[in-house]
Design a protein around this motif. Sequence first.
Motif, PDB file in Angstrom:
ATOM      1  N   GLY A  89      11.603 -11.279  -4.597  1.00 57.45           N
ATOM      2  CA  GLY A  89      11.759  -9.883  -4.241  1.00 57.45           C
ATOM      3  C   GLY A  89      10.644  -9.423  -3.313  1.00 57.45           C
ATOM      4  O   GLY A  89       9.721 -10.172  -2.989  1.00 57.45           O
ATOM      5  N   LYS A  90      10.720  -8.166  -2.898  1.00 59.61           N
ATOM      6  CA  LYS A  90       9.762  -7.646  -1.919  1.00 59.61           C
ATOM      7  C   LYS A  90       8.354  -7.472  -2.480  1.00 59.61           C
ATOM      8  O   LYS A  90       7.411  -7.290  -1.723  1.00 59.61           O
ATOM      9  CB  LYS A  90      10.266  -6.315  -1.363  1.00 59.61           C
ATOM     10  CG  LYS A  90      11.504  -6.463  -0.489  1.00 59.61           C
ATOM     11  CD  LYS A  90      11.888  -5.155   0.166  1.00 59.61           C
ATOM     12  CE  LYS A  90      13.074  -5.333   1.098  1.00 59.61           C
ATOM     13  NZ  LYS A  90      13.442  -4.064   1.778  1.00 59.61           N
ATOM     14  N   LEU A  91       8.201  -7.498  -3.801  1.00 59.73           N
ATOM     15  CA  LEU A  91       6.872  -7.365  -4.409  1.00 59.73           C
ATOM     16  C   LEU A  91       6.246  -8.714  -4.728  1.00 59.73           C
ATOM     17  O   LEU A  91       5.184  -8.768  -5.327  1.00 59.73           O
ATOM     18  CB  LEU A  91       6.967  -6.520  -5.688  1.00 59.73           C
ATOM     19  CG  LEU A  91       7.473  -5.098  -5.505  1.00 59.73           C
ATOM     20  CD1 LEU A  91       7.552  -4.387  -6.849  1.00 59.73           C
ATOM     21  CD2 LEU A  91       6.561  -4.317  -4.559  1.00 59.73           C
ATOM     22  N   SER A  92       6.889  -9.811  -4.317  1.00 59.36           N
ATOM     23  CA  SER A  92       6.393 -11.141  -4.660  1.00 59.36           C
ATOM     24  C   SER A  92       5.390 -11.652  -3.629  1.00 59.36           C
ATOM     25  O   SER A  92       5.322 -11.177  -2.485  1.00 59.36           O
ATOM     26  CB  SER A  92       7.555 -12.128  -4.758  1.00 59.36           C
ATOM     27  OG  SER A  92       8.132 -12.316  -3.474  1.00 59.36           O
ATOM     28  N   LEU A  93       4.612 -12.633  -4.039  1.00 61.15           N
ATOM     29  CA  LEU A  93       3.651 -13.264  -3.142  1.00 61.15           C
ATOM     30  C   LEU A  93       4.358 -13.997  -2.009  1.00 61.15           C
ATOM     31  O   LEU A  93       3.901 -13.988  -0.856  1.00 61.15           O
ATOM     32  CB  LEU A  93       2.762 -14.237  -3.925  1.00 61.15           C
ATOM     33  CG  LEU A  93       1.731 -15.029  -3.100  1.00 61.15           C
ATOM     34  CD1 LEU A  93       0.732 -14.088  -2.424  1.00 61.15           C
ATOM     35  CD2 LEU A  93       1.004 -16.029  -3.994  1.00 61.15           C
ATOM     36  N   ASP A  94       5.505 -14.632  -2.314  1.00 57.20           N
ATOM     37  CA  ASP A  94       6.266 -15.345  -1.287  1.00 57.20           C
ATOM     38  C   ASP A  94       6.707 -14.408  -0.170  1.00 57.20           C
ATOM     39  O   ASP A  94       6.640 -14.754   1.013  1.00 57.20           O
ATOM     40  CB  ASP A  94       7.491 -16.017  -1.909  1.00 57.20           C
ATOM     41  CG  ASP A  94       7.107 -17.238  -2.727  1.00 57.20           C
ATOM     42  OD1 ASP A  94       6.353 -18.074  -2.203  1.00 57.20           O
ATOM     43  OD2 ASP A  94       7.546 -17.337  -3.875  1.00 57.20           O
ATOM     44  N   TYR A  95       7.167 -13.233  -0.553  1.00 54.64           N
ATOM     45  CA  TYR A  95       7.620 -12.276   0.456  1.00 54.64           C
ATOM     46  C   TYR A  95       6.442 -11.822   1.325  1.00 54.64           C
ATOM     47  O   TYR A  95       6.560 -11.710   2.550  1.00 54.64           O
ATOM     48  CB  TYR A  95       8.275 -11.074  -0.221  1.00 54.64           C
ATOM     49  CG  TYR A  95       8.826 -10.057   0.760  1.00 54.64           C
ATOM     50  CD1 TYR A  95      10.086 -10.222   1.320  1.00 54.64           C
ATOM     51  CD2 TYR A  95       8.070  -8.946   1.137  1.00 54.64           C
ATOM     52  CE1 TYR A  95      10.595  -9.303   2.212  1.00 54.64           C
ATOM     53  CE2 TYR A  95       8.564  -8.019   2.036  1.00 54.64           C
ATOM     54  CZ  TYR A  95       9.820  -8.200   2.575  1.00 54.64           C
ATOM     55  OH  TYR A  95      10.302  -7.296   3.473  1.00 54.64           O
ATOM     56  N   PHE A  96       5.301 -11.577   0.691  1.00 56.26           N
ATOM     57  CA  PHE A  96       4.115 -11.164   1.434  1.00 56.26           C
ATOM     58  C   PHE A  96       3.706 -12.233   2.440  1.00 56.26           C
ATOM     59  O   PHE A  96       3.414 -11.940   3.605  1.00 56.26           O
ATOM     60  CB  PHE A  96       2.967 -10.878   0.464  1.00 56.26           C
ATOM     61  CG  PHE A  96       1.658 -10.578   1.135  1.00 56.26           C
ATOM     62  CD1 PHE A  96       1.404  -9.338   1.699  1.00 56.26           C
ATOM     63  CD2 PHE A  96       0.675 -11.555   1.219  1.00 56.26           C
ATOM     64  CE1 PHE A  96       0.203  -9.061   2.334  1.00 56.26           C
ATOM     65  CE2 PHE A  96      -0.534 -11.295   1.852  1.00 56.26           C
ATOM     66  CZ  PHE A  96      -0.769 -10.048   2.410  1.00 56.26           C
ATOM     67  N   LEU A  97       3.688 -13.488   2.001  1.00 62.94           N
ATOM     68  CA  LEU A  97       3.296 -14.583   2.897  1.00 62.94           C
ATOM     69  C   LEU A  97       4.297 -14.757   4.033  1.00 62.94           C
ATOM     70  O   LEU A  97       3.910 -15.080   5.164  1.00 62.94           O
ATOM     71  CB  LEU A  97       3.171 -15.884   2.110  1.00 62.94           C
ATOM     72  CG  LEU A  97       2.034 -15.931   1.080  1.00 62.94           C
ATOM     73  CD1 LEU A  97       2.087 -17.232   0.285  1.00 62.94           C
ATOM     74  CD2 LEU A  97       0.673 -15.792   1.765  1.00 62.94           C
ATOM     75  N   SER A  98       5.581 -14.540   3.736  1.00 62.61           N
ATOM     76  CA  SER A  98       6.598 -14.706   4.776  1.00 62.61           C
ATOM     77  C   SER A  98       6.453 -13.659   5.880  1.00 62.61           C
ATOM     78  O   SER A  98       6.846 -13.891   7.022  1.00 62.61           O
ATOM     79  CB  SER A  98       7.990 -14.638   4.164  1.00 62.61           C
ATOM     80  OG  SER A  98       8.264 -13.319   3.707  1.00 62.61           O
ATOM     81  N   THR A  99       5.900 -12.491   5.541  1.00 61.78           N
ATOM     82  CA  THR A  99       5.690 -11.456   6.557  1.00 61.78           C
ATOM     83  C   THR A  99       4.445 -11.713   7.389  1.00 61.78           C
ATOM     84  O   THR A  99       4.306 -11.185   8.495  1.00 61.78           O
ATOM     85  CB  THR A  99       5.577 -10.074   5.893  1.00 61.78           C
ATOM     86  OG1 THR A  99       4.456 -10.074   4.990  1.00 61.78           O
ATOM     87  CG2 THR A  99       6.854  -9.733   5.143  1.00 61.78           C
ATOM     88  N   SER A 128       4.803 -16.664  10.445  1.00 62.84           N
ATOM     89  CA  SER A 128       6.146 -16.865  10.993  1.00 62.84           C
ATOM     90  C   SER A 128       6.723 -18.237  10.637  1.00 62.84           C
ATOM     91  O   SER A 128       7.938 -18.410  10.606  1.00 62.84           O
ATOM     92  CB  SER A 128       6.113 -16.710  12.519  1.00 62.84           C
ATOM     93  OG  SER A 128       5.194 -17.636  13.093  1.00 62.84           O
ATOM     94  N   ARG A 129       5.849 -19.199  10.361  1.00 62.31           N
ATOM     95  CA  ARG A 129       6.323 -20.548  10.034  1.00 62.31           C
ATOM     96  C   ARG A 129       6.574 -20.738   8.531  1.00 62.31           C
ATOM     97  O   ARG A 129       6.868 -21.835   8.092  1.00 62.31           O
ATOM     98  CB  ARG A 129       5.305 -21.589  10.501  1.00 62.31           C
ATOM     99  CG  ARG A 129       5.168 -21.664  12.026  1.00 62.31           C
ATOM    100  CD  ARG A 129       4.240 -22.794  12.429  1.00 62.31           C
ATOM    101  NE  ARG A 129       4.125 -22.896  13.885  1.00 62.31           N
ATOM    102  CZ  ARG A 129       3.393 -23.812  14.512  1.00 62.31           C
ATOM    103  NH1 ARG A 129       2.707 -24.705  13.797  1.00 62.31           N
ATOM    104  NH2 ARG A 129       3.352 -23.830  15.823  1.00 62.31           N
TER     105      ARG A 129
END
Length: 208
Positions: free
Chosen positions: A38-48, A51-52
């Motif tokens: 979800g948008k509050l996850s660490l994965d989402y933060f890193l993806s923003t 770019s890779r």
Amino acid sequence: CNLHLMGFFESINRDGYWCHGSNVLLLTQIAYLFAQPGKLSLDYFLSTKFSRYPKWLCNPLKQIAWPFYLGQASVALMFINSFYWKMLNSGPAWALSDNMRNILVLQYEMTLFQDYPAYILTILKSEFPYKGPAILNLLLQISPVVALLLVKRPILRAILGLGFVIETLGLYYIMGLNDLEWIALYVFFIDWDYFLGMAKNKIERIEL
């Protein structure tokens, strides 16, 4: 990770067979292993930020409904399993015989080694009070599976999912099985987008 370890420890006891307890918590977590963050996850933060960052790890546009339904199915199958074995061995006669009364006596005399609570004694003394809960037990064990078939009807799904909660409370107050942590799994029976969206629409209409 701690819950996974606890689930394995609780589910496979020292005698080597699968038992209840934290096993359903383990199964619902397995369903989430491949869910999109979800948008509050660490994965989402890193993806923003990068770019890779692998899109298969975090793709905000990808649907995440199927792990949720799989989690609900895990809960439903836990109770339908109990219903299945009762029907296989006895059929509806399981609820219309003295099975429930005998199970309660066995539970308090040989498993819990506890004195009978007053309400349990009331159930044991006459026929209807122990056959009624037995029939209700079968109906409540079916309701989570029916809720799984009604994923497009959120209100009915939420109502039928309450059968899972009532069954869990019944196991606690009548059978003495302390698995109240299961109640948190009721969240799988709630269509949050529907109910929160409905509330939002009502607020917007009031403001207009």
